[in-house]
Design a protein around this motif. Sequence first.
Motif, PDB file in Angstrom:
ATOM      1  N   THR A   1       0.823  -1.214   0.000  1.00  0.00           N
ATOM      2  CA  THR A   1       0.000   0.000   0.000  1.00  0.00           C
ATOM      3  C   THR A   1       0.856   1.262   0.000  1.00  0.00           C
ATOM      4  N   LYS A   2       2.143   1.138   0.319  1.00  0.00           N
ATOM      5  CA  LYS A   2       3.029   2.292   0.371  1.00  0.00           C
ATOM      6  C   LYS A   2       4.046   2.240  -0.772  1.00  0.00           C
ATOM      7  N   GLU A   3       4.642   3.386  -1.046  1.00  0.00           N
ATOM      8  CA  GLU A   3       5.613   3.455  -2.134  1.00  0.00           C
ATOM      9  C   GLU A   3       6.822   2.574  -1.854  1.00  0.00           C
ATOM     10  N   LYS A   4       7.249   2.537  -0.593  1.00  0.00           N
ATOM     11  CA  LYS A   4       8.377   1.708  -0.189  1.00  0.00           C
ATOM     12  C   LYS A   4       7.869   0.550   0.659  1.00  0.00           C
ATOM     13  N   ASN A   5       8.399  -0.639   0.418  1.00  0.00           N
ATOM     14  CA  ASN A   5       8.032  -1.793   1.246  1.00  0.00           C
ATOM     15  C   ASN A   5       8.709  -1.730   2.611  1.00  0.00           C
ATOM     16  N   VAL A   6       9.938  -1.201   2.616  1.00  0.00           N
ATOM     17  CA  VAL A   6      10.735  -1.146   3.842  1.00  0.00           C
ATOM     18  C   VAL A   6      11.532   0.157   3.860  1.00  0.00           C
ATOM     19  N   ILE A   7      11.609   0.797   5.031  1.00  0.00           N
ATOM     20  CA  ILE A   7      12.498   1.941   5.236  1.00  0.00           C
ATOM     21  C   ILE A   7      13.262   1.697   6.533  1.00  0.00           C
ATOM     22  N   VAL A   8      14.590   1.814   6.462  1.00  0.00           N
ATOM     23  CA  VAL A   8      15.453   1.598   7.625  1.00  0.00           C
ATOM     24  C   VAL A   8      16.271   2.859   7.852  1.00  0.00           C
TER      25      VAL A   8
END
Length: 344
Positions: free
Chosen positions: A256-263
């Motif tokens: 649902t978001k542009e990025k699957n993961v942000i760290v």
Amino acid sequence: MDITIRTVNDRWKLFTLTNDNGMEVQFLNYGGIITKILVPDKNQNKKNIVLGYADYKDYESDPNFLGAVIGPVAGRIKEAEFTLKNKNFGLEQNDGNHHLHGGSNAFHRVIWETETIKTDDKAGVTLSYVRKDGENGYPGNATVAVTYTLTNKNQLMIDYEATTDETTPITLTNHSYFNLTGDTNNTVHTHQLMVDSHQFLELNSGLIPTGKIIDATDSLFDFREGRELKNGMVAGSEQNKIVGNGYDHYFLFDHTKEKNVIVRDKNSGRVLTIETDQPGMVLYTGQNIVKGLELDGGSSKKYSGVCFETQSSPASLHHEGLPMIILNPSEIYKKQTTFSFYVE
């Protein structure tokens, strides 16, 4: 953009991709192992942000799968067996009674054929391997290609492709351990993580999915608004404790978001984002990393790196309703995961 190739021994070669910003990605043709990813911090100090051995020979006996291509099936297969078309296939039991990461001599242990790719704005290498029918217990001759591409946008793109002449299970991933601090003396406890997922797979005491999908809402497995990894390491739930105080779970992406993961690592300012067309990933916080191994930059210890293993779920071989890993002869397995780096 630049590609350099260095001979490590009579069979191994080390490839270095360098972009116009000075970002570097280094990897071996042995196991497709990513040994270093060098990116700057907020003060423009460039450091390696993945775990790798000081001595390349240690990759031959590596119990941690550092940086390797994992396949033909990433993850654990229950009781080291599966059934396809009413035929039972037995695999190596290399993780208790279970089968882990394709076996002890799987894709992380082979010498891959290589072909370089270079344009004005990207440099890459395609690694290819033909898995023979019956190798490590798997059916079918499978032709596999993994391409590492570095762009001038500080993106490392990993493209996976496979075909087979018999129906067979395949789900590939990369097993790099990230530590955005750039210092192996630091753990990943304070890494801030966002995962676009509200569901994960429950594990039993053998770290095998039970088949139950758990709603992560308002739990230590709900990373949608971001939380520090230490929340599930220090005072975790029963599911955190069952894996040794941390995470080793499959998360199903909501997409649902542009990025699957942000760290994020606040001290260095480094940020890693992950975009993929895979249905989910295993989040592994390194609680089982063997202590005292000589790494580039220091000695290994628990929690010194975190893995984001984008893939489908091998539990689908035994449970319905999970992302499938079966590839048929008429199909092409084609997946991509992009790791992007910047500072804030």
